[in-house]
Design an enzyme around this catalytic site. Structure first.
Site, short mmCIF file in Angstrom:
data_model
loop_
_atom_site.label_atom_id
_atom_site.label_comp_id
_atom_site.label_asym_id
_atom_site.label_seq_id
_atom_site.Cartn_x
_atom_site.Cartn_y
_atom_site.Cartn_z
N THR A 1 0.87 -1.28 -0.02
CA THR A 1 -0.24 0.15 -0.19
C THR A 1 1.08 1.26 -0.02
OG1 THR A 1 -1.47 1.35 1.31
CG2 THR A 1 -0.16 -0.53 2.58
N ASP A 2 0.40 2.25 -0.53
CA ASP A 2 1.29 3.66 -0.51
C ASP A 2 1.26 4.05 1.06
OD1 ASP A 2 -1.38 4.34 -0.21
OD2 ASP A 2 -1.59 6.00 -1.48
N GLU A 3 0.41 3.61 1.88
CA GLU A 3 0.62 3.97 3.33
C GLU A 3 1.86 3.92 3.97
OE1 GLU A 3 -2.81 3.34 5.83
OE2 GLU A 3 -4.43 3.95 4.17
N TYR B 1 -1.38 -0.25 11.04
CA TYR B 1 -1.81 -1.14 9.75
C TYR B 1 -0.69 -0.80 9.10
CZ TYR B 1 -3.33 -1.29 5.04
OH TYR B 1 -3.11 -1.75 3.74
N LYS C 1 2.36 -3.48 7.23
CA LYS C 1 2.26 -3.76 5.92
C LYS C 1 3.97 -3.54 5.66
CE LYS C 1 -0.27 -4.54 3.12
NZ LYS C 1 -0.83 -5.74 2.62
#
Ligand code: NAD
Ligand code: DAU
Length: 338
Positions: free
Chosen positions: A127-129, A152, A156
């Site tokens: 994810t870009d997060e 979260y 990741k």
């Protein structure tokens, strides 16, 4: 030659869209979907592919070493696509343990099995997060340092660096995709877009966190899945590919647009207490996957968001069953006292 493909988390939002997309198109793939069916996993999402000759479902946990090794031994997978994850930031703020278990430990179990049995490609869906938060300017590139802010995104990032290390150390052909915010059918109602659609359909308050000016970069789920197919087949081992459709929106703009599409009043909007540690802005540079692998997003936001709203209007039975169950308790915990 045909490929054996392990898809994990294929009963969730993106995974089930991936399977529905791939099963009818890829009769050269034999897909095994390994999913624990957590609160977010739903076999109803996969009704259309049930019984297809090139698709099998296995209920199980990616942290279960014995089961994962049994499946690798039985099928000798060529490709692995790891979608399985705890995916909701707000839930990770309420408690992080399940996030660490599935997102870090689970990914590690899969990587170890892939190392043991050998695979042609292992795709970690990231994810870009993991890049953290941007200011008003700039984009995340594959060179942006990892700086995750929520439990979260930290979990990741943990899986990402492990996948990278398996490539570096053992030569395992891992690839990582980092995609921006997805929208489309079958997204669990805890996420911004379905939550706002369903609340608006009920004439219920729309809880916008903080000042509503946080920015997310939106991509239609099928475009993400086409990117995954591309990277699985043509991505270079050891590489990271950002995926996005360059469609930045402030949260308040999305919420107002949903109300407009549904013909509901803006008075339903309620600004509520902000998400702790709320990332301000995400925006992704996906020029690498475009240039090197020839992928392009195909869906226009204006059209695909209307299509998504329509899907929720026409599939009330799907979301009604979800919101009447366990989800109700989560909603109370998350939104009362805000
Ligand atoms: P989701 O929460 O809708 O689905 C997750 C699926 O994983 C569910 O079917 C669940 O049952 C399954 N699962 C959870 N724990 C498991 C375990 N231990 N073993 C086996 N299965 C398990 O999530 P999503 O939105 O479809 O996201 C899928 C992946 O894409 C995640 O890895 C997420 O981090 C990533 N991602 C999501 C977005 C987004 O906007 N939703 C964007 C970029 C990346
Ligand atoms: O960027 C990719 C990520 O996008 C994925 O990795 C995650 O799995 C996915 O959940 C998503 O994370 P976000 O936190 O960006 O998505 P969410 O839908 O939870 O929230 C989007 C924005 O809307 C965010 O700024 C918080 C805000 N929000 C969300 C909810 C649920 C609200 O204002 N009110 C809400 O009730």
């Amino acid at each position: 030659m045909g490929k054996k493909v392990l898809v994990t988390g294929g009963a969730g939002f993106i995974g089930s869209n991936f399977i529905q997309y791939a099963v009818p198109r890829r009769d050269d793939w034999e897909i095994v979907n390994l999913d624990k069916l957590t609160y977010a996993g739903n076999l109803e999402n996969l009704k259309e592919v049930e019984g297809a000759a090139n698709y099998k479902f296995v209920k199980g946990d990616i942290t279960n070493n014995e089961l994962v090794n049994y499946l690798f031994e039985k099928y000798r997978f060529d490709y692995v696509v790891n979608f399985a994850a705890e995916s909701h930031v707000d839930r990770s703020i309420l408690g992080s343990e399940a996030f660490f278990r599935t997102n870090v430990l689970g990914a590690n179990v899969l990587l170890e099995a892939a190392r043991r049995f050998g695979v042609e490609k292992f795709l970690q869906v990231s994810t870009d997060e993991v890049y953290g938060s941007l200011g008003e300017e700039g984009l995340f590139t594959e060179q942006t340092p990892l700086s995750p802010n929520s439990p979260y995104s930290a979990s990741k990032a943990g899986a990402d660096v492990m996948a990278k290390a398996f490539h570096h150390t053992y030569g395992l052909p891992t690839v990582i995709t980092r995609c921006s915010n997805n929208y489309g059918p079958y997204q669990f109602p805890e996420k911004l877009i379905p939550l706002m659609i369903i609340n608006a359909l009920h004439n219920k308050e729309l809880p916008v966190y903080g000042d509503g000016l946080n920015v997310r970069d939106w991509i239609y789920v099928i475009d993400h899945n086409r990117a995954i197919e591309t990277v699985l087949e043509n991505g270079k081992p050891g590489e990271v590919y950002n995926v996005g459709a360059s469609r930045e929106m402030k949260n308040i703009e999305i919420v107002k647009l949903i109300l407009k599409i549904l013909g509901k009043p803006e008075s339903l909007i309620k600004f509520v207490k902000d998400r702790p540690g709320h990332d301000r802005r995400y925006a992704i540079d996906s020029s690498k996957i475009k240039k090197e692998l020839g992928w392009q997003p195909e869906f226009e936001f204006e059209e695909a968001i209307v299509r998504t709203v329509e899907w929720y209007k026409n599939n009330e039975n799907w979301w009604r069953r979800i919101i009447s169950g366990e989800y109700q308790k989560y909603y109370e915990k998350q939104y009362s006292n805000r």
